[in-house]
Design a protein around this motif. Structure first.
Motif, mmCIF file in Angstrom:
data_model
loop_
_atom_site.group_PDB
_atom_site.id
_atom_site.type_symbol
_atom_site.label_atom_id
_atom_site.label_comp_id
_atom_site.label_asym_id
_atom_site.label_seq_id
_atom_site.Cartn_x
_atom_site.Cartn_y
_atom_site.Cartn_z
ATOM 1 N N ALA A 19 37.254 -10.305 -32.111
ATOM 2 C CA ALA A 19 37.650 -9.890 -30.761
ATOM 3 C C ALA A 19 39.150 -9.659 -30.676
ATOM 4 C CB ALA A 19 37.214 -10.940 -29.742
ATOM 5 N N ALA A 20 39.912 -10.504 -31.377
ATOM 6 C CA ALA A 20 41.369 -10.422 -31.314
ATOM 7 C C ALA A 20 41.936 -9.166 -31.965
ATOM 8 C CB ALA A 20 41.993 -11.664 -31.952
ATOM 9 N N VAL A 21 41.116 -8.453 -32.755
ATOM 10 C CA VAL A 21 41.577 -7.161 -33.285
ATOM 11 C C VAL A 21 41.935 -6.237 -32.120
ATOM 12 C CG1 VAL A 21 40.946 -5.116 -34.641
ATOM 13 C CG2 VAL A 21 40.267 -7.390 -35.418
ATOM 14 N N GLY A 22 41.289 -6.436 -30.958
ATOM 15 C CA GLY A 22 41.668 -5.685 -29.758
ATOM 16 C C GLY A 22 43.101 -5.958 -29.359
ATOM 17 N N GLY A 23 43.564 -7.179 -29.606
ATOM 18 C CA GLY A 23 44.968 -7.505 -29.358
ATOM 19 C C GLY A 23 45.889 -6.770 -30.309
ATOM 20 N N LEU A 24 45.434 -6.587 -31.549
ATOM 21 C CA LEU A 24 46.225 -5.826 -32.520
ATOM 22 C C LEU A 24 46.418 -4.386 -32.042
ATOM 23 C CD1 LEU A 24 46.029 -6.075 -36.322
ATOM 24 C CD2 LEU A 24 46.005 -3.813 -35.290
ATOM 25 N N LEU A 25 45.355 -3.794 -31.481
ATOM 26 C CA LEU A 25 45.469 -2.441 -30.926
ATOM 27 C C LEU A 25 46.493 -2.421 -29.792
ATOM 28 C CD1 LEU A 25 41.727 -1.302 -30.658
ATOM 29 C CD2 LEU A 25 43.239 -1.244 -32.643
ATOM 30 N N PHE A 26 46.430 -3.451 -28.962
ATOM 31 C CA PHE A 26 47.364 -3.609 -27.846
ATOM 32 C C PHE A 26 48.799 -3.605 -28.363
ATOM 33 C CE2 PHE A 26 48.374 -6.946 -24.262
ATOM 34 C CZ PHE A 26 49.474 -6.204 -23.874
ATOM 35 N N GLY A 27 49.086 -4.474 -29.341
ATOM 36 C CA GLY A 27 50.442 -4.569 -29.878
ATOM 37 C C GLY A 27 50.895 -3.285 -30.547
ATOM 38 N N TYR A 28 50.000 -2.685 -31.306
ATOM 39 C CA TYR A 28 50.318 -1.438 -32.022
ATOM 40 C C TYR A 28 50.670 -0.329 -31.037
ATOM 41 C CZ TYR A 28 49.891 2.206 -35.609
ATOM 42 O OH TYR A 28 50.147 3.246 -36.472
ATOM 43 N N ASP A 29 49.808 -0.115 -30.057
ATOM 44 C CA ASP A 29 49.971 1.038 -29.180
ATOM 45 C C ASP A 29 51.135 0.889 -28.213
ATOM 46 O OD1 ASP A 29 49.002 3.595 -28.871
ATOM 47 O OD2 ASP A 29 47.737 3.103 -27.171
ATOM 48 N N VAL A 118 41.601 -2.137 -20.899
ATOM 49 C CA VAL A 118 40.292 -2.792 -21.002
ATOM 50 C C VAL A 118 40.350 -3.951 -21.992
ATOM 51 C CG1 VAL A 118 37.891 -2.508 -21.720
ATOM 52 C CG2 VAL A 118 38.988 -0.736 -20.342
ATOM 53 N N SER A 119 40.890 -3.693 -23.180
ATOM 54 C CA SER A 119 40.904 -4.738 -24.218
ATOM 55 C C SER A 119 41.827 -5.892 -23.837
ATOM 56 C CB SER A 119 41.318 -4.149 -25.573
ATOM 57 O OG SER A 119 42.647 -3.690 -25.552
ATOM 58 N N SER A 120 42.978 -5.605 -23.230
ATOM 59 C CA SER A 120 43.908 -6.675 -22.862
ATOM 60 C C SER A 120 43.302 -7.595 -21.813
ATOM 61 C CB SER A 120 45.222 -6.087 -22.350
ATOM 62 O OG SER A 120 45.041 -5.412 -21.109
ATOM 63 N N THR A 121 42.433 -7.054 -20.966
ATOM 64 C CA THR A 121 41.769 -7.850 -19.943
ATOM 65 C C THR A 121 40.612 -8.652 -20.515
ATOM 66 O OG1 THR A 121 42.330 -6.189 -18.257
ATOM 67 C CG2 THR A 121 40.559 -7.739 -17.715
ATOM 68 N N LEU A 122 39.821 -8.025 -21.373
ATOM 69 C CA LEU A 122 38.551 -8.612 -21.780
ATOM 70 C C LEU A 122 38.596 -9.436 -23.065
ATOM 71 C CD1 LEU A 122 35.984 -5.799 -20.910
ATOM 72 C CD2 LEU A 122 36.761 -7.725 -19.527
ATOM 73 N N VAL A 123 39.533 -9.156 -23.964
ATOM 74 C CA VAL A 123 39.573 -9.941 -25.206
ATOM 75 C C VAL A 123 39.829 -11.421 -24.916
ATOM 76 C CG1 VAL A 123 40.822 -10.359 -27.360
ATOM 77 C CG2 VAL A 123 40.133 -8.039 -26.759
ATOM 78 N N PRO A 124 40.899 -11.789 -24.177
ATOM 79 C CA PRO A 124 41.094 -13.220 -23.886
ATOM 80 C C PRO A 124 39.963 -13.806 -23.049
ATOM 81 C CG PRO A 124 42.718 -11.879 -22.702
ATOM 82 C CD PRO A 124 42.021 -10.980 -23.660
ATOM 83 N N LEU A 125 39.407 -13.008 -22.133
ATOM 84 C CA LEU A 125 38.297 -13.475 -21.313
ATOM 85 C C LEU A 125 37.079 -13.777 -22.182
ATOM 86 C CD1 LEU A 125 37.134 -11.915 -17.950
ATOM 87 C CD2 LEU A 125 35.492 -12.367 -19.755
#
Length: 454
Positions: A19-29, A118-125
């Motif tokens: 799930a945290a790979v979504g955070g990687l996308l967040f940081g990258y983008d 979407v990912s920043s909201t839902l990954v930690p949730l």
């Protein structure tokens, strides 16, 4: 891996990492623009105001994505919406890389931004809903670690790409490669998501109690799974509706206040002004392009190291303590940077040291903890939508900072800009000390019950 009566920590850790790979996308983008903006500005020829828009347009998409993420995830499930986020990010990356004009580029950034929202909201949730209470802090913080890895990775990617050709090549092609490389983590995220289960709390809310229990049992063991399932039933019985009006009940109003204000304070204290514009900030003290990129990499490494430190501290020291200490160190660091920029001959080394100290303090406090608190303080029946409200507030604040930072820097100077951030750091310190509550070691249902007692 074997399942024991005590649960399977390895399983839930692997699920959290996916799930945290979504955070990687967040940081990258969000950070890829820091190395590309100078070349894009030269390529398409625009001023400071447009520079702010090119950087901040991603946040418009993120605001849209965050606004709809909660509602849609409450209806369709966390997992399906995370897959959609990965696809939107991938489309945005490809489209940004091949853009022939600034309008297409901005549109592509907004599309990618929707996925990030979407990912920043839902990954930690999602991680908060699947993690055992005693490990929830560090598991949710894996998302922030992934964000930081994404940020750090893109600094190395940017520098390698910049060094691959001449200045003319950089202006025409290097920034395209910076964005195009985002295709790799985007596709990886989508593929891996097919291997993880849906949130057990979402399944229970939808009446799929057997599926919910199966996942809870694998994570927590049979005894704890039964207890959490019973707590979920009691929680749902207490909630007369799943409407957002629930947030305005006595007690929950405080939860909403804490979630929204912490989200705003995370941004207005200046972290993303530094992350998005780091090379431009270091150029202000006279370093060249290569040196500014090198110092930016150092910022990313410090962010990475101290985010790992936060994983160790967050379930030991607690949320509130780290927020208070972090806000204090951040405020002092920003004030010193402002003071140095006001000097006739700013000390570049001292500015770098205190920017690194600020980043370190943020990485063990407001960086991971704000996302964690937002994910754990709201009632189960409306957690998706309530988390979305706080996420929208965060992205709006991020938009304001990224849009107006270059203008503020140009009109008032670096010194006054950092003094403003320092004043907002004082606000963050006072709010964390007087309003924020501790949630360490409590289940999501226990946190929910605590609000109703207040």
């Amino acid at each position: 891996m074997e399942k024991s009566s005590n649960g399977n920590v390895g399983f839930v850790t692997l699920v959290s990492i996916v799930a945290a790979v979504g955070g990687l996308l967040f940081g990258y983008d969000t950070s890829v623009i820091s190395g590309a903006i100078g070349f894009i500005q030269t390529k398409f020829g625009f001023g400071n105001a447009m520079q702010g828009w090119v950087v901040s347009c991603l946040m418009i998409g993120a605001i849209i994505g965050a606004a709809f993420a909660g509602f849609l995830s409450d209806r369709l499930g966390r997992k399906k919406m995370l897959i959609a986020a990965g696809l939107l990010f991938t489309i945005g990356s490809i489209s940004s890389a091949v853009a022939s004009n600034i309008t297409i580029f901005v549109t592509a950034r907004i599309i990618g931004g929707i996925g990030i929202g979407v990912s920043s909201t839902l990954v930690p949730l999602y991680i908060a809903e699947i993690a055992p209470s005693k490990h929830r802090g560090r598991l949710v913080s894996l998302n922030q670690l992934a964000v930081v890895i994404g940020i750090s990775a893109i600094y190395f990617v940017n520098r390698a790409i910049v060094n691959a050709g001449s200045q003319t090549w950089d202006i025409n092609y290097s920034w395209r490669w910076m964005f195009g490389c985002g295709l790799i983590p985007g596709i990886l995220f989508v593929i891996l998501l097919f291997l993880v289960p849906e949130s057990p709390r979402w399944l229970h809310k939808k009446g799929l109690e057997k599926k919910s229990f199966t996942i809870l049992e694998k994570i927590n063991g049979t005894q704890q799974a039964k207890k959490e399932l019973e707590d979920m039933k009691k929680s749902i019985q207490k909630e007369t509706s799943g409407s957002l009006s629930l947030l305005f009940k006595s007690g929950y109003r405080t939860a909403l206040l804490i979630g929204v204000v912490l989200a705003i304070l995370q941004q207005v204290t200046g972290i993303n002004a530094i992350m998005y514009y780091a090379p431009e900030i270091f150029k202000k003290v006279g370093v060249g392009t290569n040196a500014s990129f090198t110092e930016t990499i150092i910022v990313g490494l410090v962010n990475f190291v101290f985010t790992i430190v936060s994983l160790w501290l967050i379930d030991k020291a607690g949320r509130k303590t780290l927020l208070v200490i972090g806000a204090a160190v951040m405020t002092v660091s920003l004030a010193v940077v402002g003071f140095e920029f006001n000097a006739a001959h700013p000390n570049g080394t001292l500015i770098l040291i205190f920017i690194l100290l600020f980043v370190a303090a943020f990485a063990v406090s407001f960086g991971p903890i704000v996302w964690l608190v937002i994910a754990e303080i709201f009632p189960t029946s409306i957690r998706g939508r309530a988390t979305a409200i706080a996420s929208v507030a965060l992205w709006l604040a991020d938009y304001v900072v990224s849009q107006f930072f270059p203008v503020l820097l140009g009109k008032t100077g670096a010194s006054m800009t950092f003094y403003i951030f320092a004043i907002l750091g004082v606000v963050a310190f006072i709010f964390s000390l007087t309003v924020v509550r501790e949630t360490k070691g409590k289940t999501l249902e226990e946190i929910e019950t605590d609000w109703l007692k207040s």
